[in-house]
Design a protein around this motif. Structure first.
Motif, short mmCIF file in Angstrom:
data_model
loop_
_atom_site.label_atom_id
_atom_site.label_comp_id
_atom_site.label_asym_id
_atom_site.label_seq_id
_atom_site.Cartn_x
_atom_site.Cartn_y
_atom_site.Cartn_z
N GLY A 172 0.74 -1.24 0.00
CA GLY A 172 0.00 0.00 0.00
C GLY A 172 0.78 1.30 0.00
N VAL A 173 2.05 1.31 -0.40
CA VAL A 173 2.83 2.55 -0.34
C VAL A 173 3.38 3.01 -1.69
N MET A 174 3.36 2.15 -2.68
CA MET A 174 4.03 2.47 -3.95
C MET A 174 3.36 3.65 -4.67
N ARG A 175 2.04 3.70 -4.73
CA ARG A 175 1.37 4.80 -5.43
C ARG A 175 1.75 6.13 -4.82
N GLN A 176 1.69 6.23 -3.50
CA GLN A 176 2.02 7.48 -2.84
C GLN A 176 3.48 7.87 -3.08
N HIS A 177 4.37 6.90 -2.99
CA HIS A 177 5.79 7.19 -3.21
C HIS A 177 6.04 7.61 -4.66
N ASN B 85 6.85 -5.74 -9.45
CA ASN B 85 5.62 -6.12 -8.76
C ASN B 85 6.01 -6.51 -7.34
N LYS B 86 5.17 -6.38 -6.40
CA LYS B 86 3.77 -6.12 -6.46
C LYS B 86 3.42 -4.65 -6.54
N GLY B 87 4.38 -3.82 -6.30
CA GLY B 87 4.14 -2.39 -6.23
C GLY B 87 3.62 -1.75 -7.50
N MET B 88 4.14 -2.17 -8.68
CA MET B 88 3.70 -1.56 -9.94
C MET B 88 2.23 -1.87 -10.20
N SER C 210 -3.29 -0.07 -10.29
CA SER C 210 -4.68 -0.38 -9.91
C SER C 210 -5.29 0.74 -9.09
N GLU C 211 -4.52 1.32 -8.18
CA GLU C 211 -5.03 2.43 -7.36
C GLU C 211 -5.26 3.68 -8.19
N TYR C 212 -4.37 3.96 -9.14
CA TYR C 212 -4.54 5.15 -9.98
C TYR C 212 -5.83 5.07 -10.79
N CYS C 213 -6.14 3.89 -11.34
CA CYS C 213 -7.30 3.81 -12.24
C CYS C 213 -8.52 3.17 -11.61
N GLY C 214 -8.42 2.70 -10.38
CA GLY C 214 -9.58 2.16 -9.69
C GLY C 214 -10.07 0.83 -10.24
#
Length: 193
Positions: free
Chosen positions: A89-94, A134-137, A142-146
């Protein structure tokens, strides 16, 4: 969002971050470079994990399509993209923080330990490529586009966001769920979504 190409397995002697691409991985990187270039997904700025397999993927892509990927001064190798990829749960924010830092005048490229900071601030960036693990990418895409995004090795996902008046990279990156998954590039071809 690009996941690095196929790399050698862990052998007990080589650190994970130092694993090279396999012969197949090199061929896959060439193929996906051609697909991405033919689709016109040329980045203005590239943020790449500093792992050997990520750097090799980008270098092979750049060599295959006449340096379209990785214009000097517009590539930043980040150790943090390797390390954050394994955390939940931290890759998008970073990744969002990295994009804002590299596209906002005056912020400078300070970098963290393990980063190769030779990238200029790219205030005119319209397309940014992130190369990592992965798993971060998958999680970040997935978080960016929902929606669920799966990235096999040597696979890229093109995400877009409509630009509003006064929009900045900071506002765009903070707006999770508002991006659209447009297509996925694999070594075999482009899959329109």
């Amino acid at each position: 969002m690009l996941r690095h190409s196929a790399s050698s397995g862990a052998d007990g002697e080589t650190k994970d971050a130092d694993r090279p691409l396999t012969r197949e991985g090199r061929a896959l990187a060439k193929s996906v470079a051609t697909r991405v270039d033919d689709a016109g997904w040329t980045p203005d700025l590239t943020l790449c994990s500093n792992s050997r397999r990520s750097k090799e993927t980008l270098e092979i892509m750049r060599d295959e399509v006449n340096e379209a990927f990785g214009t000097k001064g517009r590539v930043m190798y980040l150790g943090s993209l390797y390390h954050y990829a394994s955390l939940d749960g931290v890759m998008r924010q970073h990744l969002s923080e990295c994009v804002v830092k590299q596209t906002t005048a005056g912020d400078g490229a300070d970098g963290e330990e393990g980063d190769v900071v030779e990238c200029e601030i790219v205030t005119d960036a319209r397309t940014i490529m992130a190369v990592g693990h992965n798993k971060g990418m998958e999680e970040a895409a997935s978080e960016y586009c929902g929606r669920d995004v799966r990235l096999q090795v040597a696979t890229a996902a093109l995400l877009e966001r409509a630009r509003g008046e006064g929009d900045t990279w900071a506002s765009a990156m903070a707006d999770a769920g508002s991006w659209t998954l447009v297509a996925v590039a694999t070594p075999e071809g482009i899959i329109q979504i």
